[in-house]
Design an enzyme around this catalytic site. Sequence first.
Site, PDB file in Angstrom:
ATOM      1  CG  ASP A  36     -14.737  30.565  43.245  1.00 39.86           C
ATOM      2  OD1 ASP A  36     -14.115  30.320  43.769  1.00 39.86           O
ATOM      3  OD2 ASP A  36     -15.848  32.043  43.401  1.00 39.86           O
ATOM      4  CE  LYS A  58     -13.079  37.196  40.763  1.00 37.71           C
ATOM      5  NZ  LYS A  58     -14.617  38.262  40.881  1.00 37.71           N
ATOM      6  CG  MET A 172     -12.864  38.307  50.324  1.00 32.92           C
ATOM      7  SD  MET A 172     -13.884  39.077  49.507  1.00 32.92           S
ATOM      8  CE  MET A 172     -15.215  39.650  49.706  1.00 32.92           C
TER       9      MET A 172
END
Length: 498
Positions: A36, A58, A172
């Site tokens: 990722d 992503k 995040m």
Amino acid sequence: MKNGKVWLAGAGPGDPGLLTVKAKRLIETADVIVYDRLVGDAVLSLIPCGTERIDVGKTSGHHPVPQEEISRILLKEAQKGKKVLRLKGGDPFVFGRGGEEIELLSSHQIPYEIIPGITSAVAVPAYAGIPVTHRDFCSSFHIITAHRKRGDHSLPDFDTLAKLDGTLIFLMGVSALEDICKGLILAGMKAETPAAIIESGTTSRQRRVVAALDTLPERAKEKSVSSPAVIVVGRVCSLENQLAWAEHRPLHGCRIVVTRPKNRASSLAERLEILGAEVLLLPSIQTKSISPNPVFLETIQNLDHYQWIAFTSPAGAELFFEGLHRAGKDSRCLSAHKIAAIGPATAKAVLQYGGLFCDYQPEAFTGESLGNGLSERLLPSDRLLLPRSDIATDQVLKPLIRKGISYTDLPVYETKYQPFFPPVLTPDDIIAFTSASTVRGFVSRMKGCEGMTALCIGEQTAEEAKRFQFETVVAKQATIDSMIEALICYHQERKKKR
């Protein structure tokens, strides 16, 4: 086994030195690697060129490969009988959705293993000089995700978090930074509570912004902080100025591509990493012993025809002595010979593989200097043996030819361009070249390098780099030490201009 196997491994926060030994071994042996966006470029550069890669990266608000499809990819590849490595940034079970991927494999009886990784929640603050616990400030830390399921716009339970009296670490959360700070203050946390946001932690791009909780969003906006970033809230943030270390290293902020052959890259790469550089390993050439090599076998049967043997590279020395040993001979057959080396690294290889000290080494570590020195030392009746690459230049030969020195140019290894997976480079990246052949091998695979900076071991390498429109930084001497010194000077000057 009919089915293959899946290893779900954490790749750590970006610094390849934080990769676990087990994860590194799996990177080198897997059939296919599914990775990722948060897997660092330096970690990705460790993937062998022939390994199949599947990018399922992503970014915030953009999921080109949905989570359900990622799980199906792992299942499908394992059902083909492959060794599948699922490589995830940080730790796969710390907000990495690793459990969801394993559930599907388990339901289809696919064997799997979990390899934990170093989570960014702890490593990134550590690289910024922020301990997540400290006896004088707190005895607990709490990791919170600011990213919810798609369609879920709820915020964390700030009332509970504000009462914990521990270090709060938000992952995040860049886009929600203002909501996080406001929410904690409204829940009763003091506005002057120390807080920090650390961008691209553990990499060359690491930046930290430390401020009071109420002013952190504004300060982060002024610095244009973007993801990935870790948010830390708590009194431990007040220690960052005292304990910060990563950004004080002389090569912090420098990302450099090392193009040496894989078996010779580690010494340079390790030293650059210790000095704070982020290193991408992209071997652009490979050296391989010429086999069969009847000319070599014939030559070593007649070594008494030569009075001098001169080595122009560590690879030449290593492979010459390996060939000597395969032919049932050792260094005793060279007892009557004088030995020369182009520089200290080559002399070290002669000692390591042949057990011999060199009789001559030029002051300037170039082919021309070696040729000039030999032409002054050899007698008219002497003969010289030059074990070297099949594509070696004629720099060392020209002075010998002018003086009428008798020599045999003996190819003992071949140099081939090494295919590699081209990374995404930036104009600020620096490419390290230790020979003209590494330049040619690199540009054969990478396009659009015009104007980038090349760190070159010597003038000959620099001339080759200039042919491809690189800006060059040249070591004063043709040694790794001198290359590193030149890089530090260049990097420090570049930082002053920004």
